[in-house]
Each structure stands twice: as structure tokens, then as C-alpha cells.
Motif scaffolding. Sequence first.
Motif, PDB file in Angstrom:
ATOM      1  N   ALA B  15      10.608  15.530  -2.118  1.00 62.79           N
ATOM      2  CA  ALA B  15      11.239  16.215  -3.254  1.00 62.79           C
ATOM      3  C   ALA B  15      12.180  15.281  -4.006  1.00 62.79           C
ATOM      4  N   LYS B  16      12.186  15.430  -5.320  1.00 63.22           N
ATOM      5  CA  LYS B  16      13.113  14.647  -6.146  1.00 63.22           C
ATOM      6  C   LYS B  16      14.514  15.208  -5.928  1.00 63.22           C
ATOM      7  N   ILE B  17      15.440  14.320  -5.649  1.00 63.89           N
ATOM      8  CA  ILE B  17      16.816  14.766  -5.412  1.00 63.89           C
ATOM      9  C   ILE B  17      17.607  14.601  -6.713  1.00 63.89           C
ATOM     10  N   ALA B  18      17.983  15.749  -7.292  1.00 62.96           N
ATOM     11  CA  ALA B  18      18.749  15.741  -8.541  1.00 62.96           C
ATOM     12  C   ALA B  18      19.698  16.938  -8.502  1.00 62.96           C
ATOM     13  N   PHE B  19      20.682  16.933  -9.399  1.00 69.83           N
ATOM     14  CA  PHE B  19      21.709  17.969  -9.354  1.00 69.83           C
ATOM     15  C   PHE B  19      21.942  18.569 -10.736  1.00 69.83           C
ATOM     16  N   THR B  20      22.404  19.822 -10.742  1.00 69.56           N
ATOM     17  CA  THR B  20      22.692  20.504 -12.001  1.00 69.56           C
ATOM     18  C   THR B  20      24.135  21.011 -11.978  1.00 69.56           C
ATOM     19  N   ASP B  21      24.492  21.775 -12.992  1.00 75.68           N
ATOM     20  CA  ASP B  21      25.820  22.384 -13.079  1.00 75.68           C
ATOM     21  C   ASP B  21      26.918  21.351 -12.846  1.00 75.68           C
ATOM     22  N   ASN B  22      26.852  20.288 -13.654  1.00 77.50           N
ATOM     23  CA  ASN B  22      27.880  19.256 -13.544  1.00 77.50           C
ATOM     24  C   ASN B  22      27.919  18.640 -12.135  1.00 77.50           C
ATOM     25  N   ASN B  23      26.702  18.400 -11.612  1.00 78.88           N
ATOM     26  CA  ASN B  23      26.556  17.778 -10.285  1.00 78.88           C
ATOM     27  C   ASN B  23      27.183  18.578  -9.147  1.00 78.88           C
ATOM     28  N   THR B  24      27.134  19.892  -9.245  1.00 76.84           N
ATOM     29  CA  THR B  24      27.670  20.687  -8.144  1.00 76.84           C
ATOM     30  C   THR B  24      26.572  21.436  -7.397  1.00 76.84           C
ATOM     31  N   LYS B  25      25.353  21.473  -7.978  1.00 73.01           N
ATOM     32  CA  LYS B  25      24.276  22.226  -7.314  1.00 73.01           C
ATOM     33  C   LYS B  25      23.018  21.378  -7.230  1.00 73.01           C
ATOM     34  N   PHE B  26      22.268  21.545  -6.143  1.00 76.81           N
ATOM     35  CA  PHE B  26      20.992  20.866  -5.985  1.00 76.81           C
ATOM     36  C   PHE B  26      19.987  21.493  -6.957  1.00 76.81           C
ATOM     37  N   ALA B  27      19.265  20.640  -7.695  1.00 77.31           N
ATOM     38  CA  ALA B  27      18.295  21.140  -8.675  1.00 77.31           C
ATOM     39  C   ALA B  27      17.017  21.577  -7.957  1.00 77.31           C
ATOM     40  N   THR B  28      16.808  22.878  -7.870  1.00 78.02           N
ATOM     41  CA  THR B  28      15.703  23.393  -7.054  1.00 78.02           C
ATOM     42  C   THR B  28      14.414  23.546  -7.847  1.00 78.02           C
ATOM     43  N   ALA B 214      32.247  20.037  -3.197  1.00 76.02           N
ATOM     44  CA  ALA B 214      32.911  19.930  -4.498  1.00 76.02           C
ATOM     45  C   ALA B 214      31.994  19.274  -5.525  1.00 76.02           C
ATOM     46  N   GLY B 215      31.064  18.464  -5.065  1.00 79.97           N
ATOM     47  CA  GLY B 215      30.164  17.801  -6.005  1.00 79.97           C
ATOM     48  C   GLY B 215      29.211  16.865  -5.288  1.00 79.97           C
ATOM     49  N   PHE B 216      28.183  16.463  -6.022  1.00 81.02           N
ATOM     50  CA  PHE B 216      27.201  15.516  -5.485  1.00 81.02           C
ATOM     51  C   PHE B 216      27.188  14.265  -6.351  1.00 81.02           C
ATOM     52  N   GLU B 217      26.712  13.177  -5.793  1.00 80.60           N
ATOM     53  CA  GLU B 217      26.442  11.999  -6.614  1.00 80.60           C
ATOM     54  C   GLU B 217      25.247  11.257  -6.045  1.00 80.60           C
ATOM     55  N   LEU B 218      24.572  10.527  -6.908  1.00 83.77           N
ATOM     56  CA  LEU B 218      23.444   9.718  -6.471  1.00 83.77           C
ATOM     57  C   LEU B 218      23.931   8.303  -6.200  1.00 83.77           C
TER      58      LEU B 218
END
Lengths: 320, 247
Positions: B15-28, B214-218
Amino acid sequence: MSVLVYIDHTDGEIKKSSLEAASYGAQLASQLGVAAHGLVLGTLNAELSALGKQGLQKVHQVKNDSLNQFDPGQQAAMVAEAVTSLGATVVVLSNNVTGKALGPRLSARLRAGLVAGAVALPDTGNGFVVKKAVFSGKAFAQVAVSSPIKIIALTPNAFSVSNGDGNAEVADINLTVPAAKIKVTGINKIKGQIPLSEAELVVSGGRGLKGPENWGMIEELADLLGAATACSRPVADSHWRPHHEHVGQTGGAVAPNLYFAVGISGAIQHLAGVNRSKVIVVINKDPEAPFFKAADYGIVGDAFEVMPKIIDSVKKLKGK
Amino acid sequence: MKILVCISKTPDTTAKIAFTDNNTKFATEGVQWIINPYDEWYALVRAIELKEKDPTTVLHLVNVGGAENDAIIRKALALGGDEAIRVNIESQDSFTIASQIAQVAKDGGYDLVFTGKETIDYNGSSIGGMVAELLDWSYVSLATKLDIEGSNVKLTREIEGGEENVETSLPLVVSAQKGMAEQRIPNMKGIMGARTKPLKVVEPVAAEALTSIAGFELPPAKAGVKLVPADNPEELVRLLHEEAKVI
Ligand SMILES: Cc1cc2nc3c(=O)[nH]c(=O)nc-3n(C[C@H](O)[C@H](O)[C@H](O)COP(=O)(O)OP(=O)(O)OC[C@H]3O[C@@H](n4cnc5c(N)ncnc54)[C@H](O)[C@@H]3O)c2cc1C
């Protein structure tokens, strides 16, 4: 208030991962302006006062041989008692095999939020936020801990060992020793090998090496470098190499200074276990192998031709 | 004997790992979901083997999450197990999940709880230990082998650079990894049978989260590979020594 570092040990020596945890704990303590203490359960040959070099001021020890056999339930009760009696507000331990069993038990016991797999010091400017790797190294999360007591389990090889010239005070601490429910009946360690999880250098082989009879060059290079050996999943599945060498999303995760991959394609599941390595070298005869995209250095070539030359050259470098 | 196997739903390994909502949620969006491989290949299969050896064994699965998890639960039931229990709550942190599982284990009178060694999304390896502590049971983590003789349990667990044999007794929580069992592929009979196995939905108990994300980053992108010609491998050794300074 203090930071309490759980010091894990084996064969009478402090594990390197615990020296990292001690260094981390001491730096965190000075960030918070509190004292840094260590807790040792069991008996060692190593001189505990030397933990002062990592910045611990005091080390508390329960000298009891039976604690050298690890029962996470028994130890969680003891660490929790120490946390309460010493007034610690942060517990630091390594997220190694011991920490993965002890950290969660301690967390549930103390109702203390656990960050399992921290890779950096917390941000304490606004709350208490710790960075950890998630999605098998493909991303990081900032984890906010809201409980009064916090537990940080530090990823091995993510934080360097400090080597100052301090001396820690060593004192016995009196803690209740609950009955152990787990009995160790045998230990099966591969002698003379560097444990993969603690290795700073790793040489790894994949299916491109054709068969277990060709692992001599992997072992020889590892030996010369003082590296641990690893392998891809199909290699372990075919029993060319033992299971514990399997790295990747469904095997072990490593983050050495050097990951030297030979004949491994670099599938996404393999990368997931090695992508936090500081330097990645790839030897592969296929220029399109996906691993090159994740590598720092590479040679497009036949491992059977390239590896003997690399080994010779390392021998020269090491003066052998 | 009653066995409970914890089943987690994770994104597929590709799965591609990406985030939404200002990097607070995993993009499902577009993500394929699978049973966490450690839960499926090792924990569940070993539990099924134990039931095959002793058919009086009761084998239940548990998952904490919303109704969107039911498809994954049925997939697990296609491999084996008599019934599944889903605790109907959005999972928050490890402690809230473990609190739900501990309650199910207590209410159901289980003797043995299996988890995988970690999930491949949050990599916490925390649920098993927390459940064990909440129940005051023994916990053997990172186990590669498990055999039961009466109420005595013999296990092998990972240590640095090797393995250790241990003995303990039921009740017990175990986290399983490679070596414990071999991956199985569900057959048609299993898939058909899974449709009619009971999937009970229970309401959660109160449990307070101790952590939150609190947040995610790549990770920063790699600068690109430096290729050394195949006829000059000595140059690679020089670069590793002088430039990268790792050997
Ligand atoms: C759910 C799931 C989980 C998985 N988990 C993992 C995991 O944890 N770890 C893991 O490793 N894999 C895992 N895999 C498998 C992964 O997808 C790959 O199949 C696997 O990593 C391939 O191993 P390999 O690179 O050794 O073999 P191959 O893909 O066969 O690659 C061999 C490579 O060697 C090269 N080669 C061949 N001959 C030579 C030569 N003479 N000299 C130099 N190079 C040569 C080839 O060009 C090729 O790139 C998982 C897969 C799935 C679906």
C-alpha cells in the motif's frame, strides 16, 4: 521527579541497546532539568558505576541471580514499584526483545502512555511528543503522551552512546520480588556472532546468490567488517539461512550504519525492514532492480565476480 | 481449552503510505486491507493446529474496530476458528485496544490468548503485553514455538542472537512470529463455511487513551544512488571508507 532508565543485560554485561537508552535518558533528564537514574534487576560482572559515562547519576540495583531469567510480569511489578518509590516521571528502556515484553506490561500497570520504537528525544516544548517509526519504516508518527508517567522504548541503533567521564553512584534498592511464572530451561545462542538487532554493519544476501553453498562470501565480508549477516525472506523460507536472519516487513527490522545487500531485488516488503539504515549498498546484476532506488551506493554487476574483489579490497584496507 | 486469537486489520504490504488532513490521518483511499501477517500466518495458524490436535479446543477470534472490519474477520474465519467477536469501537491507542481484548478474554474464560508480534502499520508490539498485565497472566513475547502438555506450556522465544526455551503454565498470552507456523491459504470449504460462522458484536468497556498521534511525516527522499563501475569494485570500498565513513 526523575528519568529512570531500565538497564537490560545478558551474560554479565550491559547490552549496547541499554547504553543507548541510558544516553537517551540522561539527555532527556537534562532537557527536563531532572535527575537521571538507572535500574538494574539481576547480577552482572560489568561495573555499574561506568553508566556515569552515559550520564546517569545513580544506579539502583536488586542483586538477585534469579532475576537474570527474564519474566516480564515479575519485572514489570518491580519496575513499577521502583518508579513509585523513586518518584520517576519518565521511564526509558530499549525497544529490544526485553523492552517489547516489559514496556507494554509496565504501561498497563502504571497507566502510563508508551511510545514503542522512539527514534528521537521528545519535544517537551508543548506537551510531550515523541517521534517513532510507523508503517514498517515507511513513515514516522509524532506520538503525544497524555498520562502523568511516560514510558519511552527506544529503537536500537537510533541514538548514539555518549561517552563522558562521569561516575554513577551505585546503590542497592529494596523491591518486592514476586514469584516468577516463567522458567528458562535452555539457551541457544549462536556463539561468536553479532546479534542482528545490535549490529552497526549488516551484510545481507538474497535469492540472487543461488544457494546456501554460496554464502561463504557473505560470511567472509561480514567477518572482515565485524558485521552481522541477514537475508531476504525467500532465502529463509528455503532454509538456506536461519529464520532469525530474515529481515523485512515480516521479519526483523534493522537500522544499521551500513546495510550491504547482495543479490536482493529490493521488494517493497524487504525495504520495509531495512529502509532506516544510514547507508545502503546494493550489488545486483539487474540495473532495473528496485533496490537501486533506495540505495546510496551500488554496483550493477554479477555478485560472483564483484564480491571476491570487494573482499580483497577490504582485506587490504584492514591490513589483512 | 479455550483459545482467543487477536486479529488486526492492516494496509496491504504494498500500500502507498500517504497522509491527509494536514498529515494527521493515514490516507485510506484505494488501500487494500489484509489481516496483519503476523496474526494470520503465525498466531492464527498455530491456534488452528492446536485445535486440529485436540478437537475439543474452542477457538475464537477477536477484533477491535468498526463494521468495516467484518470482511477481514470473515477472511480469518475462512482459515479456521469457531466464531469471532468484534468489539465495536474505533481503535484509539494500544491501551484502549488492549483493554477491550482483556475484557473479552476475561468474560469468555479463555486459557490462551495469541497475538502477532506486532502490526505492520503501527509497529507497537504492545497489545499482548498490555493484555497480559491487565489480566495478570504470564506473557511470552516474540515466540517461535509453542507446545501444550496439560496446563504446562513449553515455548521458544527470541533473544538477541539466538533463542531461549521457556516453560510456563496457562493462562497465558503469547505473541507469535516466524517459526511458530507456516502460512496457509484458505480453501473453498473454509471460505464458504466462514460466511455462516457467528460474528458477535459486543459493545466496548470504558478505557482512557494514554497516547494519541499528533501527526505523521514521510522520511526525506534519498539523494540518489552513486554507481561504481563493476570492473572497479575497489572504488566502492574506498567510498565507504573515506566518504560514507561506515567501514
Ligand atoms: C505479505 C508479504 C510479506 C513479505 N515480507 C517480506 C520480508 O519481510 N522480507 C523479504 O525480504 N521479503 C518479503 N516478501 C517477499 C518480497 O516480496 C520478495 O519476494 C523478496 O524480498 C524477494 O527476495 P530476493 O530479493 O532475495 O529474491 P528475488 O526477488 O528473486 O531477487 C533476486 C535478485 O538477485 C539478482 N541477481 C540474480 N543473480 C545475481 C547475480 N549473480 N549477481 C547479482 N545479483 C543477482 C536479481 O537481479 C534479483 O534482483 C514479502 C511478500 C509479501 C507478499
